[in-house]
Design an enzyme around this catalytic site. Structure first.
Site, PDB file in Angstrom:
ATOM      1  CG  ASP A   1      -2.013  -0.950   1.197  1.00  0.00           C
ATOM      2  OD1 ASP A   1      -2.923  -0.848   2.001  1.00  0.00           O
ATOM      3  OD2 ASP A   1      -1.976  -1.837   0.318  1.00  0.00           O
TER       4      ASP A   1
ATOM      5  CG  HIS B   1       2.437   0.279   4.336  1.00  0.00           C
ATOM      6  ND1 HIS B   1       2.174  -0.534   5.410  1.00  0.00           N
ATOM      7  CD2 HIS B   1       1.290   0.935   4.049  1.00  0.00           C
ATOM      8  CE1 HIS B   1       0.910  -0.350   5.784  1.00  0.00           C
ATOM      9  NE2 HIS B   1       0.347   0.532   4.961  1.00  0.00           N
TER      10      HIS B   1
HETATM   11 ZN    ZN Z   1      -2.553   3.000   3.345  1.00  0.00          ZN
END
Ligand code: ZN
Length: 492
Positions: free
Chosen positions: A306, A446
């Site tokens: 993400d 991430h």
């Molecule tokens: Zn996020």
């Protein structure tokens, strides 16, 4: 029917037919050569008066090899010959590369190895960067994608319209030290963008021809492009700077000074305004990878990333490529807009790209209008870059309202393994947390954190050792079975 009405109808029909025929002949492109069964060259009008486009298209090796090359054609034979030779270099390189790729592919088949990156795509576009009474300049954009890696090159060519003589960069300047001038000015511009990149900028702007092989003559100034990694170590891709003619007016040759500075009122013969060079989108390669793993049989785990793309994403992509793993990226629209090359690379290497909103706002705190803008803007940039929309959405923080979900046109995809990599900066801890996944799990990571990327090779190795197949979200779920207004974690 009244006689008068009948007359009007006949007359109208006749006009429509004439307009149709006129339009047909006017717009229809002319096939000029059919070289082989698939290779065709056709000529088309451009948006500029007196300039035509010859386009070569060829596709073979079961669609693994594709070339589309557009070459401008003017009224001047010498210019045309020059432009044709420029394209020829690009086209010849494509056929050579396609042949090599295909040999590699056949080798892989013999060894029964699975791979998805045996494509050779070459696309050449051009635009007119300016036309004046005396001069014409073209800008070429050459894009190629081989072995799953894309490269882009932009350069321009300027000619005297009458004689067809090409004008080179050195002809722009009154003295021979023009490379020194360009070096100094571009280094100054680059430091404004990347103040800490001393070593890269110094090396990338050394006054030699190779460093300035991508210069575009625009009306405003010299647009200089630096290759990936030439002046910037990250994944910003090609870096562009503009050197206005005004800042080099003292150094320009008298002719060029006259052209660019003294008389800016030269007539333009364009039909429409000069457009920006559009990003090259090779639509044919943007199809979503067909499902190759059956997760009702195989033990599947999905790796998702993400908040990117970021300066670390290229590093992650290198790792995934080496490990032959496909992942899913939930990207932010605002980052996609800046790191266009990274988005294209993610798509070209067959990972999946889905929306994670424009700039990571908490959707619970947005009005429905604000939420809609977040989604449509992100969809727009993604589809501009990779040619298709994103059928899945992951709300930032996993936060959404009931109303939002009810009105949603896409299913929401969340996760079940959260290593909290935004907080935890110990690589070993992250490896352990992510490797705990079980059948059907979605791992949240991430690609904006260095430690996360550093942990990934070991996570992949550990999961593979446990017998897991690492898959994308579309492989984990059949997208056609997922319903809108629903939230998915796993195993459901
Ligand atoms: Zn996020």
């Amino acid at each position: 029917m009244k006689k008068r009405n009948f007359k009007i109808m006949t007359f109208t029909t006749l006009i429509v037919v004439i307009l149709f025929i006129f339009n047909y002949y006017n717009n229809n492109w002319k096939l000029i050569e059919k070289v082989s069964a698939k290779q065709i060259i056709w000529q088309d009008e451009s948006k500029y008066d007196g300039i035509y486009v010859d386009t070569l298209r060829d596709q073979f090796n079961e669609k693994r090899s594709l070339i589309i090359a557009a070459t401008p054609v003017t009224k001047n034979k010498i210019i045309n010959e020059n432009l044709k030779n420029t394209s020829k270099i690009f086209i010849d390189e494509f056929y050579k590369e396609a042949k090599q790729q295909e040999n590699g592919y056949q080798e892989y088949l013999k060894k029964n190895l699975k791979t998805a990156t045996f494509t050779t795509d070459y696309v050449q576009h051009f635009d007119v960067s300016f036309i004046s009474k005396k001069y014409i300049a073209f800008v070429f954009d050459q894009y190629n994608n081989t072995w799953g890696t894309g490269n882009e090159k932009t350069f321009s060519k300027i000619f005297y319209k009458d004689s067809g003589k090409e004008i080179f960069l050195s002809d722009f300047f009154s003295s021979d030290n023009y490379l020194n001038i360009l070096s100094k000015l571009s280094a100054k511009e680059l430091y404004k963008k990347y103040p800490k990149n001393t070593k890269f900028i110094e090396d990338g702007t050394i006054p030699k021809k190779d460093n300035f092989d991508s210069v575009v003559f625009t009306k405003k100034g010299l647009l200089i492009s630096f290759d990936k990694y030439q002046v910037w170590p990250g994944s910003d891709g090609i870096v562009e700077i503009l050197i206005p003619y005004k800042s080099i007016s003292k150094n320009l040759s008298s002719e060029m000074r006259e052209l660019f500075i003294d008389s800016n009122k030269d007539s333009y013969n364009k039909k429409s305004s000069l457009s920006e060079i559009k990003p090259v989108i090779v639509k044919d390669t943007k199809k979503i990878k067909t499902k190759s793993v059956d997760c009702s049989v195989a033990h599947c785990v999905a790796l998702t990333f993400d908040d990117g793309p970021s300066i670390y994403t290229d590093w992650l992509l290198d790792i995934l490529k080496e490990k032959n793993v496909k992942a899913t990226f939930f990207v932010l629209g605002k980052s996609a807009k800046i790191q266009r090359d990274t988005i294209r690379r993610i798509a070209k290497e067959w990972h999946e790209i889905w929306s994670h909103s424009w700039d990571h706002k908490n959707f619970k705190k947005l009005t429905s209008k604000q939420a809609k803008i977040q989604l449509t803007n992100t969809d727009a940039i993604i589809s501009e870059l990779i040619g298709h929309n994103t059928p899945f959405f992951r709300p930032p923080y996993g936060s959404y309202t009931h109303e939002m979900l009810t009105n949603s046109k896409t299913p929401y995809i969340l996760w079940n393994i959260d290593p909290e990599d935004w907080k935890e900066k110990n690589r070993t801890i992250l490896v352990n947390r992510m490797s705990l996944a079980s059948q059907g799990d979605i791992i949240l990571a991430h690609d904006i954190h260095k430690t996360t990327i550093a942990a990934i090779p070991e996570v992949i190795d550990k999961l593979k050792a446990k017998g897991f197949t690492l898959v994308t979200i579309s492989e984990l779920f059949s997208p056609e079975k997922l319903k809108n207004h629903k939230v998915y974690y796993n195993k459901k």
